[in-house]
Design a protein around this motif. Structure first.
Motif, PDB file in Angstrom:
ATOM      1  N   MET A 242       4.170 -10.747   4.313  1.00 50.59           N
ATOM      2  CA  MET A 242       4.082  -9.811   3.186  1.00 50.59           C
ATOM      3  C   MET A 242       2.908 -10.161   2.272  1.00 50.59           C
ATOM      4  O   MET A 242       2.159  -9.270   1.832  1.00 50.59           O
ATOM      5  CB  MET A 242       5.390  -9.815   2.408  1.00 50.59           C
ATOM      6  N   GLN A 252      -2.004  -1.191  -2.167  1.00 52.33           N
ATOM      7  CA  GLN A 252      -0.542  -1.328  -2.164  1.00 52.33           C
ATOM      8  C   GLN A 252      -0.079  -2.395  -3.155  1.00 52.33           C
ATOM      9  O   GLN A 252       0.931  -2.241  -3.836  1.00 52.33           O
ATOM     10  CB  GLN A 252      -0.048  -1.663  -0.750  1.00 52.33           C
ATOM     11  N   LEU A 256       2.435  -1.967  -6.396  1.00 54.34           N
ATOM     12  CA  LEU A 256       3.587  -2.844  -6.636  1.00 54.34           C
ATOM     13  C   LEU A 256       3.515  -3.481  -8.022  1.00 54.34           C
ATOM     14  O   LEU A 256       4.530  -3.582  -8.726  1.00 54.34           O
ATOM     15  CB  LEU A 256       3.641  -3.913  -5.541  1.00 54.34           C
ATOM     16  N   SER A 265      11.510  -1.567  -1.444  1.00 48.69           N
ATOM     17  CA  SER A 265      10.864  -0.674  -0.475  1.00 48.69           C
ATOM     18  C   SER A 265       9.705  -1.386   0.230  1.00 48.69           C
ATOM     19  O   SER A 265       9.489  -1.216   1.438  1.00 48.69           O
ATOM     20  CB  SER A 265      10.364   0.589  -1.186  1.00 48.69           C
ATOM     21  N   ALA A 266       8.961  -2.188  -0.524  1.00 46.28           N
ATOM     22  CA  ALA A 266       7.827  -2.933   0.057  1.00 46.28           C
ATOM     23  C   ALA A 266       8.313  -3.942   1.103  1.00 46.28           C
ATOM     24  O   ALA A 266       7.644  -4.170   2.121  1.00 46.28           O
ATOM     25  CB  ALA A 266       7.044  -3.640  -1.047  1.00 46.28           C
ATOM     26  N   GLU A 269       9.135  -1.970   4.201  1.00 43.50           N
ATOM     27  CA  GLU A 269       7.912  -1.532   4.878  1.00 43.50           C
ATOM     28  C   GLU A 269       7.234  -2.702   5.587  1.00 43.50           C
ATOM     29  O   GLU A 269       6.665  -2.539   6.679  1.00 43.50           O
ATOM     30  CB  GLU A 269       6.956  -0.880   3.870  1.00 43.50           C
ATOM     31  N   THR A 270       7.298  -3.903   5.009  1.00 41.62           N
ATOM     32  CA  THR A 270       6.730  -5.075   5.688  1.00 41.62           C
ATOM     33  C   THR A 270       7.533  -5.386   6.946  1.00 41.62           C
ATOM     34  O   THR A 270       6.968  -5.693   7.999  1.00 41.62           O
ATOM     35  CB  THR A 270       6.703  -6.295   4.756  1.00 41.62           C
ATOM     36  N   TYR A 321       0.253   1.050   6.272  1.00 41.39           N
ATOM     37  CA  TYR A 321       1.158   0.230   5.457  1.00 41.39           C
ATOM     38  C   TYR A 321       1.334   0.936   4.119  1.00 41.39           C
ATOM     39  O   TYR A 321       0.392   1.038   3.335  1.00 41.39           O
ATOM     40  CB  TYR A 321       0.540  -1.159   5.282  1.00 41.39           C
ATOM     41  N   ILE A 323       3.982   1.081   0.963  1.00 41.83           N
ATOM     42  CA  ILE A 323       5.188   0.472   0.384  1.00 41.83           C
ATOM     43  C   ILE A 323       6.108   1.498  -0.274  1.00 41.83           C
ATOM     44  O   ILE A 323       7.229   1.162  -0.670  1.00 41.83           O
ATOM     45  CB  ILE A 323       4.836  -0.650  -0.625  1.00 41.83           C
ATOM     46  N   ASN A 326       9.841   3.172   2.198  1.00 44.62           N
ATOM     47  CA  ASN A 326      11.241   2.733   2.228  1.00 44.62           C
ATOM     48  C   ASN A 326      11.964   3.119   3.529  1.00 44.62           C
ATOM     49  O   ASN A 326      12.959   3.846   3.523  1.00 44.62           O
ATOM     50  CB  ASN A 326      12.014   3.294   1.021  1.00 44.62           C
TER      51      ASN A 326
END
Length: 391
Positions: A242, A252, A256, A265-266, A269-270, A321, A323, A326
């Motif tokens: 991450m 991104q 954040l 959510s990040a 996504e990771t 990518y 974030i 989700n």
């Protein structure tokens, strides 16, 4: 139609650096791939992997979840089908619910701050060796009741169990020795406890189940083995992956920073985009016809979760990518009966770890020349992520 020039070899170190182009070709050109050298099959599309994890009658876990044959038949949850799996999982599932895990947050945060404190003023940190490798092992040792003095030794053993040598199909001897060492350690710990007042931790709960005849001694040892490996390796790699992805995607990171509520959510996504669990294997119980190919009965089949998570048939702009996405239905924690038991704990640890890291680091950059990867067909992540930052 098979494309002879598409090759997926999970034991090739070069693939570990960037498997994603190979993954795309597998999805598009060889969704049912056969590796003749090691004689296993691979499924790469989201719908196929999801169907496989849900169909334990056809895609069995009883021959292990690695491509190589089991050297020893350990009674562990991950290598069981119902009804054995149902009985074993039922006994422990309640210990890892989001509600049970939430009470650990203060503990996790205190540990995270303690680990980060020596680096605050230094302006540099190795995200893995200084922090992410230590945090999950410290937490799992607390949950299992192991002394903190043993954390480094246990982490070394669990790392050795998942490492694979380049181009070699089976677990190296060091991995087998480390497995034996872990089982010996757990057995000694339980013998010691027999003469002590009962404690309130996971091993105490498992020992009570053994005393009541609900688990055998070997099953208890197998449980502790899986918890110590799963609770360490993947969360460590998730945190490192991450930090790397946020470094690579400054837009991104800015999102954040502007909206910290995006962190859960990040994390999802990771897990989708660059999750630590690349692949889990199953064994077919009968012939399977899929995409015009026939997988024979008794074949090992790699379910490529990280590849499936980038399937454009499932996610729009899957190779981006984002974030804000989700993607709660990703396969980063597996799926079906064997969906990761510790997912709530991993999410909590990753959330607290990232909150504390982002609070400590202003502008930061990964020293990409210093990155080092671990080598495993199953786990994707780094052993070193050196970072420089402003306070």
């Amino acid at each position: 139609m098979a494309h002879d020039d598409v090759n997926y070899d999970p034991f090739d170190y070069a693939l570990h650096d960037d498997p994603y182009q190979v993954y795309r070709r597998l999805r598009d050109e060889a969704p049912v791939f056969h590796n003749a050298r090691f004689d296993f099959w691979a499924l790469s599309r989201y719908d196929d992997c999801l169907a496989a994890v849900r169909n334990f009658g056809l895609f069995s876990s009883a021959q292990g979840t690695t491509l190589e044959p089991l050297k020893a038949q350990l009674p562990v949850l991950i290598n069981a089908d119902p009804p054995v799996h149902t009985r074993m999982r039922h006994l422990i599932a309640g210990l890892f619910t989001p509600a049970k895990v939430a009470v650990l947050e203060d503990n996790v945060r205190t540990l995270a701050r303690t680990l980060l404190a020596p680096h605050r003023d230094a302006g540099r940190i190795d995200i893995i060796t200084d922090f992410a490798a230590k945090l999950p092992m410290a937490i799992i040792c607390r949950l299992l009741g192991f002394p903190s003095a043993d954390e480094d030794k246990l982490r070394d053993w669990t790392d050795t169990v998942v490492h694979r040598d380049e181009g070699v199909f089976e677990m190296p001897d060091e991995g087998m020795h480390a497995t034996i060492a872990l089982f010996g350690y757990f057995d000694e710990d339980m013998k010691r406890r027999a003469g002590e007042p009962p404690r309130d931790d996971i091993i105490a709960a498992l020992m009570a189940a053994e005393a009541a005849g609900e688990l055998t001694h070997e099953e208890v040892l197998g449980y502790i083995f899986i918890l110590s490996i799963a609770g360490n390796e993947t969360t460590t790699k998730l945190i490192g992956n991450m930090v790397f992805q946020l470094h690579r995607h400054p837009d991104q990171l800015a999102l954040l920073r502007a909206d910290p509520a995006l962190l859960p959510s990040a994390i999802e996504e990771t897990m989708r985009f660059d999750g630590p669990t690349q692949m889990m294997a199953r064994t077919t119980t009968r012939e399977v016809e899929l995409h015009g190919r026939t997988i024979p009965a008794g074949a090992k089949v790699a379910l490529l979760f990280t590849c499936a998570n980038r399937d454009e048939r499932k996610y729009e702009h899957a190779e981006m990518y984002d974030i804000r996405r989700n993607p709660r239905d990703h396969l980063g924690f597996g799926g079906g009966l064997h969906a990761c038991l510790g997912a709530a704990l991993a999410r909590l640890e990753a959330k607290v770890a990232m909150e504390e890291l982002l609070a400590m680091m202003g502008d930061f950059a990964v020293d990409e020349a210093g990155l080092q990867r671990m080598h495993s067909p199953q786990v994707r992540g780094f052993t070193h992520v050196p970072v420089t930052f402003t306070a």
